[in-house]
Design a protein around this motif. Sequence first.
Motif, PDB file in Angstrom:
ATOM      1  N   LYS A 192       1.987   9.162  11.370  1.00 36.23           N
ATOM      2  CA  LYS A 192       1.651  10.398  10.672  1.00 36.23           C
ATOM      3  C   LYS A 192       0.230  10.772  11.083  1.00 36.23           C
ATOM      4  CE  LYS A 192       1.271  12.593   6.272  1.00 36.23           C
ATOM      5  NZ  LYS A 192       1.726  12.667   4.941  1.00 36.23           N
ATOM      6  N   ARG A 244      -7.251  11.075   9.198  1.00 36.23           N
ATOM      7  CA  ARG A 244      -7.557   9.670   9.483  1.00 36.23           C
ATOM      8  C   ARG A 244      -7.437   9.370  10.974  1.00 36.23           C
ATOM      9  NH1 ARG A 244      -4.662   4.231   7.121  1.00 36.23           N
ATOM     10  NH2 ARG A 244      -5.685   2.834   8.582  1.00 36.23           N
ATOM     11  N   SER A 245      -6.381   9.867  11.611  1.00 35.13           N
ATOM     12  CA  SER A 245      -6.194   9.579  13.030  1.00 35.13           C
ATOM     13  C   SER A 245      -7.292  10.207  13.883  1.00 35.13           C
ATOM     14  CB  SER A 245      -4.817  10.044  13.511  1.00 35.13           C
ATOM     15  OG  SER A 245      -4.688  11.434  13.381  1.00 35.13           O
ATOM     16  N   TYR A 271      -3.417   5.584  12.916  1.00 33.74           N
ATOM     17  CA  TYR A 271      -2.406   6.389  12.250  1.00 33.74           C
ATOM     18  C   TYR A 271      -1.969   5.745  10.946  1.00 33.74           C
ATOM     19  CZ  TYR A 271      -1.597   8.911  16.637  1.00 33.74           C
ATOM     20  OH  TYR A 271      -1.735   9.679  17.752  1.00 33.74           O
ATOM     21  N   SER A 272      -1.553   6.565  10.015  1.00 36.05           N
ATOM     22  CA  SER A 272      -0.784   6.072   8.888  1.00 36.05           C
ATOM     23  C   SER A 272       0.681   6.231   9.294  1.00 36.05           C
ATOM     24  CB  SER A 272      -1.120   6.860   7.621  1.00 36.05           C
ATOM     25  OG  SER A 272      -0.872   8.223   7.798  1.00 36.05           O
ATOM     26  N   GLU A 302       3.093   4.431  -0.649  1.00 36.00           N
ATOM     27  CA  GLU A 302       3.349   5.349  -1.748  1.00 36.00           C
ATOM     28  C   GLU A 302       4.784   5.845  -1.623  1.00 36.00           C
ATOM     29  OE1 GLU A 302       2.045   9.826  -3.108  1.00 36.00           O
ATOM     30  OE2 GLU A 302       0.524   8.559  -2.164  1.00 36.00           O
ATOM     31  N   ASP A 306       0.805  -1.218   0.000  1.00 33.42           N
ATOM     32  CA  ASP A 306       0.000   0.000   0.000  1.00 33.42           C
ATOM     33  C   ASP A 306       0.839   1.269   0.000  1.00 33.42           C
ATOM     34  OD1 ASP A 306       0.888  -0.104   2.778  1.00 33.42           O
ATOM     35  OD2 ASP A 306      -0.636   1.427   3.129  1.00 33.42           O
ATOM     36  N   GLN A 316       5.028   6.547   2.328  1.00 35.28           N
ATOM     37  CA  GLN A 316       3.882   6.823   3.194  1.00 35.28           C
ATOM     38  C   GLN A 316       2.967   5.616   3.088  1.00 35.28           C
ATOM     39  OE1 GLN A 316       2.200  10.577   1.953  1.00 35.28           O
ATOM     40  NE2 GLN A 316       3.513  11.689   3.362  1.00 35.28           N
ATOM     41  N   SER A 317       2.701   4.999   4.232  1.00 34.22           N
ATOM     42  CA  SER A 317       1.870   3.804   4.279  1.00 34.22           C
ATOM     43  C   SER A 317       0.582   4.111   5.025  1.00 34.22           C
ATOM     44  CB  SER A 317       2.632   2.682   5.004  1.00 34.22           C
ATOM     45  OG  SER A 317       1.783   1.591   5.260  1.00 34.22           O
ATOM     46  N   ASN A 318      -0.522   3.562   4.545  1.00 34.17           N
ATOM     47  CA  ASN A 318      -1.796   3.742   5.228  1.00 34.17           C
ATOM     48  C   ASN A 318      -1.918   2.837   6.443  1.00 34.17           C
ATOM     49  OD1 ASN A 318      -2.860   5.774   3.574  1.00 34.17           O
ATOM     50  ND2 ASN A 318      -3.389   4.268   2.030  1.00 34.17           N
ATOM     51  N   TYR A 319      -0.997   1.893   6.582  1.00 35.81           N
ATOM     52  CA  TYR A 319      -0.999   1.024   7.750  1.00 35.81           C
ATOM     53  C   TYR A 319      -0.376   1.767   8.936  1.00 35.81           C
ATOM     54  CZ  TYR A 319      -1.994  -2.768   4.485  1.00 35.81           C
ATOM     55  OH  TYR A 319      -2.554  -3.569   3.532  1.00 35.81           O
ATOM     56  N   SER A 320      -0.754   1.378  10.127  1.00 35.58           N
ATOM     57  CA  SER A 320      -0.210   1.990  11.338  1.00 35.58           C
ATOM     58  C   SER A 320       1.244   1.553  11.526  1.00 35.58           C
ATOM     59  CB  SER A 320      -1.033   1.570  12.550  1.00 35.58           C
ATOM     60  OG  SER A 320      -0.814   0.201  12.833  1.00 35.58           O
TER      61      SER A 320
END
Length: 169
Positions: A120, A124-125, A131-132, A48, A46, A70-74
């Motif tokens: 990050k 979303r957080s 968190y991402s 970027e 995932d 930059q990952s959408n996973y925590s």
Amino acid sequence: MRENKLLLLILISFLLTSCGLFTDVYQKNQRKVLDYLLSDLPLPKDAEILKEPSVVLGTGDAISARIVLQSNYSPAENLIFYGNETPTTGWSLLSSKVGEEIDLIYTKEGRYATIHMEPKAGVRSLVVGDYSTDVVISVVHPDAISVQKPFEGLDYESLPGSPEPIEIP
């Protein structure tokens, strides 16, 4: 007047979708490059790849790199990903620091990979409570720098555009 609004709407739509298209092309091409040059270092699917701070240096087997993702996973999910995936490609964990920020240091065949992850915070957080992650991966190959003192013997006085030496009383 109506035609102008329609033309403006089409132009804005084109610009917005073309930016996404260019980003997708960059991501696909950069993934290909990294899959080729650093095929044994796993990257989250995932994630970027950020264009500006990322750089790959060296040739052949002597590749050194700094990859910013930059990952959408925590950070915790990325920690689990790297904990599971890097050993399967031959990397050995040398050191780790796990807190709000996570640092993992791996080694393989004389190379070192440092993976730094930090949360990050963003919309979303606030909304989801998760968190991402910003991920910085640095890979160093011992043969990437062959001259340890590259500036030894350099005549600083004769460099073009060099500043005048400051005399300290």
